[in-house]
Design an enzyme around this catalytic site. Structure first.
Site, PDB file in Angstrom:
ATOM      1  N   ASP A  18      -7.489 101.580  90.497  1.00  0.00           N
ATOM      2  CA  ASP A  18      -6.440 100.734  89.916  1.00  0.00           C
ATOM      3  C   ASP A  18      -6.933 100.230  88.556  1.00  0.00           C
ATOM      4  OD1 ASP A  18      -4.174  99.206  89.680  1.00  0.00           O
ATOM      5  OD2 ASP A  18      -4.928  97.542  90.882  1.00  0.00           O
ATOM      6  N   ARG A  60      -6.283  84.886  81.995  1.00  0.00           N
ATOM      7  CA  ARG A  60      -6.146  84.397  83.375  1.00  0.00           C
ATOM      8  C   ARG A  60      -7.092  83.239  83.611  1.00  0.00           C
ATOM      9  NH1 ARG A  60      -5.425  89.892  87.113  1.00  0.00           N
ATOM     10  NH2 ARG A  60      -4.408  91.088  85.468  1.00  0.00           N
ATOM     11  N   ASP A 120      -0.397 103.024  86.908  1.00  0.00           N
ATOM     12  CA  ASP A 120      -1.828 102.730  86.717  1.00  0.00           C
ATOM     13  C   ASP A 120      -2.650 102.805  87.995  1.00  0.00           C
ATOM     14  OD1 ASP A 120      -1.136 100.347  88.022  1.00  0.00           O
ATOM     15  OD2 ASP A 120      -2.518  99.166  86.801  1.00  0.00           O
ATOM     16  N   GLU A 121      -2.196 103.582  88.950  1.00  0.00           N
ATOM     17  CA  GLU A 121      -2.912 103.693  90.229  1.00  0.00           C
ATOM     18  C   GLU A 121      -3.028 105.145  90.657  1.00  0.00           C
ATOM     19  OE1 GLU A 121      -1.650 100.795  93.619  1.00  0.00           O
ATOM     20  OE2 GLU A 121       0.022 101.140  92.257  1.00  0.00           O
TER      21      GLU A 121
HETATM   22  N1  DCP Z   1       3.835  95.351  85.024  1.00  0.00           N
HETATM   23  C1  DCP Z   1       5.104  95.098  84.511  1.00  0.00           C
HETATM   24  N2  DCP Z   1       5.861  94.092  85.017  1.00  0.00           N
HETATM   25  C2  DCP Z   1       5.383  93.315  86.005  1.00  0.00           C
HETATM   26  C3  DCP Z   1       4.117  93.578  86.551  1.00  0.00           C
HETATM   27  C4  DCP Z   1       3.356  94.603  86.039  1.00  0.00           C
HETATM   28  O1  DCP Z   1       5.530  95.806  83.613  1.00  0.00           O
HETATM   29  N3  DCP Z   1       6.123  92.342  86.472  1.00  0.00           N
HETATM   30  C5  DCP Z   1       3.042  96.423  84.406  1.00  0.00           C
HETATM   31  C6  DCP Z   1       1.998  95.814  83.507  1.00  0.00           C
HETATM   32  C7  DCP Z   1       0.713  95.990  84.232  1.00  0.00           C
HETATM   33  C8  DCP Z   1       0.972  97.249  85.018  1.00  0.00           C
HETATM   34  O2  DCP Z   1       2.340  97.196  85.378  1.00  0.00           O
HETATM   35  O3  DCP Z   1      -0.362  96.088  83.318  1.00  0.00           O
HETATM   36  C9  DCP Z   1       0.145  97.372  86.264  1.00  0.00           C
HETATM   37  O4  DCP Z   1       0.403  96.261  87.124  1.00  0.00           O
HETATM   38  P1  DCP Z   1      -0.723  95.659  88.035  1.00  0.00           P
HETATM   39  O5  DCP Z   1      -0.120  94.838  89.063  1.00  0.00           O
HETATM   40  O6  DCP Z   1      -1.670  96.723  88.451  1.00  0.00           O
HETATM   41  O7  DCP Z   1      -1.450  94.583  87.132  1.00  0.00           O
HETATM   42  P2  DCP Z   1      -2.449  94.761  85.954  1.00  0.00           P
HETATM   43  O8  DCP Z   1      -2.949  96.160  85.824  1.00  0.00           O
HETATM   44  O9  DCP Z   1      -1.821  94.187  84.734  1.00  0.00           O
HETATM   45  O10 DCP Z   1      -3.622  93.771  86.366  1.00  0.00           O
HETATM   46  P3  DCP Z   1      -4.691  93.905  87.535  1.00  0.00           P
HETATM   47  O11 DCP Z   1      -6.004  94.046  86.869  1.00  0.00           O
HETATM   48  O12 DCP Z   1      -4.551  92.630  88.254  1.00  0.00           O
HETATM   49  O13 DCP Z   1      -4.327  95.101  88.378  1.00  0.00           O
END
Ligand code: DCP
Length: 662
Positions: A18, A60, A120-121
């Site tokens: 992830d 954060r 992203d996974e």
């Molecule tokens: N995303 C989005 N709208 C949201 C939540 C997420 O467009 N409400 C997009 C932006 C994030 C991506 O999806 O970067 C991946 O979501 P993740 O939940 O995996 O969160 P992040 O990668 O941002 O952070 P983490 O390190 O907590 O996984």
């Protein structure tokens, strides 16, 4: 619907990778001066500074959450750098994030079967690679083990304040270790190598879970973030699962999870252990009952699907509040934008991957101004997909009209007025490789060009009548259609009967735009005698009614400024100033993924661009779309050994900082 597949082998080595604060990392690579600064990515919508969709770990730490709008984030963290999501055709354009995700996938796929699970996974099946490694290099004879591997978190391993890396080293190299643990150790070495490779080649950090199945790997990947990996040994499974809230388990976030809570009093996975398989089968049917029994014990036979490409493409937009579309002309205007984007992506997929999509689906959220039935959903409609923006638009308009008529009912005509559309999207699915043989790809391209050139509705034969259009997800009836692709007539037929009602929740789709086709929850059937398990409460079945539901230092050395690929260098040249730089944060921010996700945010779905939502990890889509206010949950037993992602980069360019000890 979950299928209770028997665990194929508990010697499989599965990883879930992830990306860390993904969109933020993509923006930071593009604008390196943002590295190390509290940064967040916001939706282009400018209301109250836009909605945050990705928050960097430095931000954060200052209390910035994804639930905030830009203005609020600035209040809690005045130095925050807010980067706008790129916009094209009046809507969010996720191309750079998608492409960045593809870069990562292409690296991760080098060591085993790889399944792109969301933007992203990724899941990896590393069983073969781990077995080969174990055969070739007995772990006990390993002379040097990379720091990144030694930083792994091994669930259940007692550290007792001792030298953590030394304890991990001992665990990795135990001569008398169980064979499965040895394979896990090999998996950890491989995953650490892959993560370092990703960092070297893309400048992105990621976190990973390594376990014997997908379910456990996914649970673990978010436990120690950013830039760390967590290993789930067989011995640790019970301790990992027992305290987890049942609704947080994959496929239990909806009605089945609610039924377990209200009908059986099951709040955590541990609570589920008290029920025998017979009892669960009796209550929920053979398949779902077995599946639940397995879940409680961390058993899952789900295979990693070899799939590097998305299962569908979609383009959508929301129109909240006064922006709701109230005339057919307004809908058509937006459909044109959406269909052109969809067509471009289909064309690119065809050219790049030689794949064709077979089904076009239109989804919408709507309301009636004189609403007597506020729960009535706008029915999703599907038809065979014809290539070319003009044809896609023509078919989409027809699908919309059919959906609108059905939504309004026979007593209302679908002329303008009396209704509003708050969300509109078009999705291309059933994507398969172009048939080989006589239909050469060149011919497809040729034909494509011809059709693609026009965005005007074509006068081709396919002009669905209402009846054709009713081959919808909601109606679920079978129909075979031919799909025309360019000048060829490949005579591809398919059956739309497997589609079911569109549901607002997308589960588990590889989502370069999540397929908004329904994935059923398990559909338990409660026998009469069990229906009153919880007095005064309606059974699950009754509640369903008849409604179909739808690190640290070690990794750093690889990111030398000279190691950047040329494309990355190019990307950096594109960087533009965003806001003033601020000091770099360096404290550890890691939290269990469950905690992060539970407490992180609550959105009004209408504030989020549909195309953004559709590319989220499946469980996030579920949260967004159902407007769930998450319950507080028990903090998982995780260690905080990670360091802020800021450790990986200095505020300027890509020089290393001296990371703290992990
Ligand atoms: N995303 C989005 N709208 C949201 C939540 C997420 O467009 N409400 C997009 C932006 C994030 C991506 O999806 O970067 C991946 O979501 P993740 O939940 O995996 O969160 P992040 O990668 O941002 O952070 P983490 O390190 O907590 O996984």
């Amino acid at each position: 619907m979950p299928v209770a597949r028997p665990e194929t082998s508990d010697s499989r080595i599965i990883a879930h990778v992830d990306m860390d604060c993904f969109y933020v990392q993509v923006e930071q690579r593009k604008q390196p001066h943002l590295r190390g600064q509290p940064t967040a990515v916001v939706q282009y919508n400018s209301w109250k500074g836009g909605g945050l969709i990705a928050v960097g770990y430095e931000a954060r730490k200052d209390g910035v959450k994804r639930s905030m709008r830009g203005d609020e984030a600035k209040k809690v963290c005045p130095q925050i750098q807010l980067v706008q999501v790129p916009v094209a055709r009046g809507k969010a354009d996720l191309t750079i994030y998608r492409n960045a995700g593809s870069e990562v996938v292409s690296i991760l796929a080098r060591r085993g079967r790889c399944e792109r699970a969301s933007i992203d996974e990724v899941y990896l099946d590393l069983t073969e690679a781990a077995e080969t490694m174990l055969k070739e290099t007995p772990l006990e004879s390993l002379e040097s083990i990379d720091e990144e591997v030694l930083k792994s978190h091994v669930l259940g391993l007692s550290l007792n304040g001792n030298d953590e890396k030394e304890i991990v080293r001992q665990w990795l190299t135990r001569r008398d270790a169980d064979h499965r643990d040895k394979l896990l150790a090999c998996g950890a070495i491989i995953v650490a190598e892959l993560r370092m490779q990703v960092l070297r080649e893309t400048e992105f950090t990621c976190s990973a879970g390594i376990a014997h199945n997908k379910m456990l790997a996914k649970l673990a990947s978010g436990m120690n973030k950013p830039a760390q990996q967590t290993i789930v040994t067989l011995a640790s499974v019970k301790g990992l699962l027992e305290p987890l809230p049942i609704k947080k388990m994959k496929q239990l976030g909806g009605k089945l999870g609610s039924s377990l809570q209200t009908d059986l009093g099951v709040d955590t996975v541990g609570d589920l252990l008290q029920f025998s398989v017979e009892k669960l089968q009796d209550l929920y049917g053979s398949n779902t009952g077995t599946w639940l029994w397995n879940v409680a014990r961390g058993i899952s036979g789900d295979e990693v699907e070899g799939r590097l490409l998305p299962k569908s493409h979609g383009s959508g937009k929301t129109f909240p509040g006064v922006r709701a579309l109230k005339t057919v002309a307004a809908v058509e205007k937006w459909l044109k934008e959406l269909c052109e984007e969809l067509s471009e992506r289909l064309q690119l997929d065809l050219e790049t991957n030689k794949r064709v999509a077979h089904t076009l689906t239109l989804h919408a959220h709507a309301y009636k101004s004189t609403d007597t039935d506020s729960h009535k959903k706008f029915p999703s409609k599907s038809c065979p997909l014809r290539y070319g923006a003009g044809k896609i638009l023509e078919d989409s308009v027809n699908l919309f009209q059919a959906g609108l008529r059905e939504f309004l009912g026979s007593y209302m005509n679908s002329a303008d007025g009396g209704w509003g559309i708050t969300n509109l999207s078009v999705t291309a699915s059933k994507i398969v490789a172009v048939p080989s043989g006589t239909c050469s790809i060149t011919k497809y391209f040729h034909g494509q060009d011809r059709f693609h050139a026009s965005s005007e509705p074509s006068d081709e034969k396919f002009a669905p009548e209402d009846d054709n259009l009713s081959t919808s997800m909601t109606e679920s009836h079978s129909a075979s259609h031919q799909t025309e692709i360019g000048g060829e007539q490949p005579q591809i037929t398919h059956d739309t009967s497997s589609f079911d009602q569109y549901e607002t929740t997308c589960k588990d789709e590889a989502s370069e735009s999540c397929l908004t086709l329904k994935h059923h929850e398990p559909q338990p059937r409660l026998p009469e005698k069990e229906r009153n398990i919880n007095d005064g409460k309606r059974s699950y079945e009754q509640k369903r009614k008849a409604t179909k539901e739808k690190g640290t230092s070690s990794i750093l050395r690889f990111l030398q400024p000279t190691s950047c690929s040329s494309s990355n260098q190019e990307a950096k040249c594109l960087s533009s100033g965003v806001q003033e730089a601020s000091g770099m944060e360096s404290e550890s921010l890691t939290e269990s993924q469950n905690i992060r996700r539970t407490n992180s945010w609550r959105y009004n779905v209408d504030e989020i661009d549909q195309s953004v939502v559709e590319e989220l990890p499946p469980e996030l889509q579920e949260e967004v779309r159902t407007w769930l206010r998450p319950q507080k949950q028990v903090k998982a037993n995780t260690e905080k050994r990670g360091s802020s992602i800021a450790h990986y980069f200095s505020p300027n360019k890509n020089e290393y900082t001296n990371p703290k000890k992990s």
